[in-house]
Design an enzyme around this catalytic site. Sequence first.
Site, mmCIF file in Angstrom:
data_model
loop_
_atom_site.group_PDB
_atom_site.id
_atom_site.type_symbol
_atom_site.label_atom_id
_atom_site.label_comp_id
_atom_site.label_asym_id
_atom_site.label_seq_id
_atom_site.Cartn_x
_atom_site.Cartn_y
_atom_site.Cartn_z
ATOM 1 N N HIS A 146 0.833 -1.206 0.000
ATOM 2 C CA HIS A 146 0.000 0.000 0.000
ATOM 3 C C HIS A 146 0.867 1.255 0.000
ATOM 4 O O HIS A 146 0.679 2.159 -0.824
ATOM 5 C CB HIS A 146 -0.907 -0.029 1.237
ATOM 6 C CG HIS A 146 -1.740 1.203 1.425
ATOM 7 N ND1 HIS A 146 -3.099 1.222 1.209
ATOM 8 C CD2 HIS A 146 -1.416 2.465 1.825
ATOM 9 C CE1 HIS A 146 -3.570 2.444 1.448
ATOM 10 N NE2 HIS A 146 -2.563 3.214 1.831
ATOM 11 N N GLU A 147 1.828 1.295 0.918
ATOM 12 C CA GLU A 147 2.706 2.465 1.006
ATOM 13 C C GLU A 147 3.635 2.548 -0.212
ATOM 14 O O GLU A 147 3.960 3.639 -0.682
ATOM 15 C CB GLU A 147 3.535 2.405 2.290
ATOM 16 C CG GLU A 147 2.715 2.339 3.571
ATOM 17 C CD GLU A 147 1.802 3.538 3.753
ATOM 18 O OE1 GLU A 147 2.015 4.560 3.076
ATOM 19 O OE2 GLU A 147 0.878 3.450 4.565
ATOM 20 N N HIS A 193 1.924 4.305 -3.052
ATOM 21 C CA HIS A 193 1.994 5.766 -2.896
ATOM 22 C C HIS A 193 3.353 6.284 -3.370
ATOM 23 O O HIS A 193 3.441 7.290 -4.088
ATOM 24 C CB HIS A 193 1.813 6.150 -1.422
ATOM 25 C CG HIS A 193 0.416 6.028 -0.911
ATOM 26 N ND1 HIS A 193 -0.679 6.575 -1.555
ATOM 27 C CD2 HIS A 193 -0.081 5.440 0.209
ATOM 28 C CE1 HIS A 193 -1.772 6.322 -0.860
ATOM 29 N NE2 HIS A 193 -1.439 5.638 0.210
#
Length: 267
Positions: free
Chosen positions: A61-62, A65
Amino acid sequence: MTYEPVYTRTPRNAFVPSPVFVGIVAIFAVSGVMTWTRFGNIGIDAFLFVISGWLVSLCLHEYAHAVSAYLSGDLTVAERGYLRLNPLKYTHPVLSIVLPVIVVILGGIGLPGGAVWVDHRYIRSKVKDSLISASGPLTNVVLAVLLAVPFLIGLGPDLSTIRTEPHLEFWAALALLVFFQVTASVLNFMPIPGLDGGSVIAPWLSPAYQRVWTMFAPYGFLLLFALLWQTPVGTWFYTVVDAVAGWLNVPSWLYAYGYEIMRFWSS
């Protein structure tokens, strides 16, 4: 005087997965085999499988980003080590790793984290700014679908085969991982300051509203907890999550059983 940021050089190993992430993936794979074969204590096996799988998804998820920010012009994310999938490099490891894991264990939902710091001075487009924020929850959506593939093609158990299914604990743990990805996706898209959903719309607000939005961002988690446990939003939230899980052919009784197995200490 106008400040012009200076672009940095991308380190050679910027995209090489860190040993920490490789170790988490290894634990996920090994504990998955242990859960499938019912090796030793099945509760501990399922706990390791679910928690390590959740940690992998948090890293991805990170990472999403960071990659989006890198492709949008912020090369500093490479210098900070965000592209190596190392959770120890995050700006706030407690918010991005520790707190979501604790909430998964105690609360049974995939709490979104937030730790990749993006230098928005490099981002010259509102669309790119929004896509950077949306890339994280979109990753959870993709992971939910990928994890649900065995259920979508009919490999998972149903109520008629539950008594004869030799790998019931594995399927329950996998269903729980799907459930966590769905909850993370829904939560992250909620338009709340401090969450990804709020960050998606923030670039399109007027400067005055952006300042107010930023001021309330640190309290986004508190607002989220209040909405989920003190208002009808909580009921609507679980209704949506159960519906999405149903579309993925993952029954609610199965991930409820997975949560029961994972919390082996309470049984």
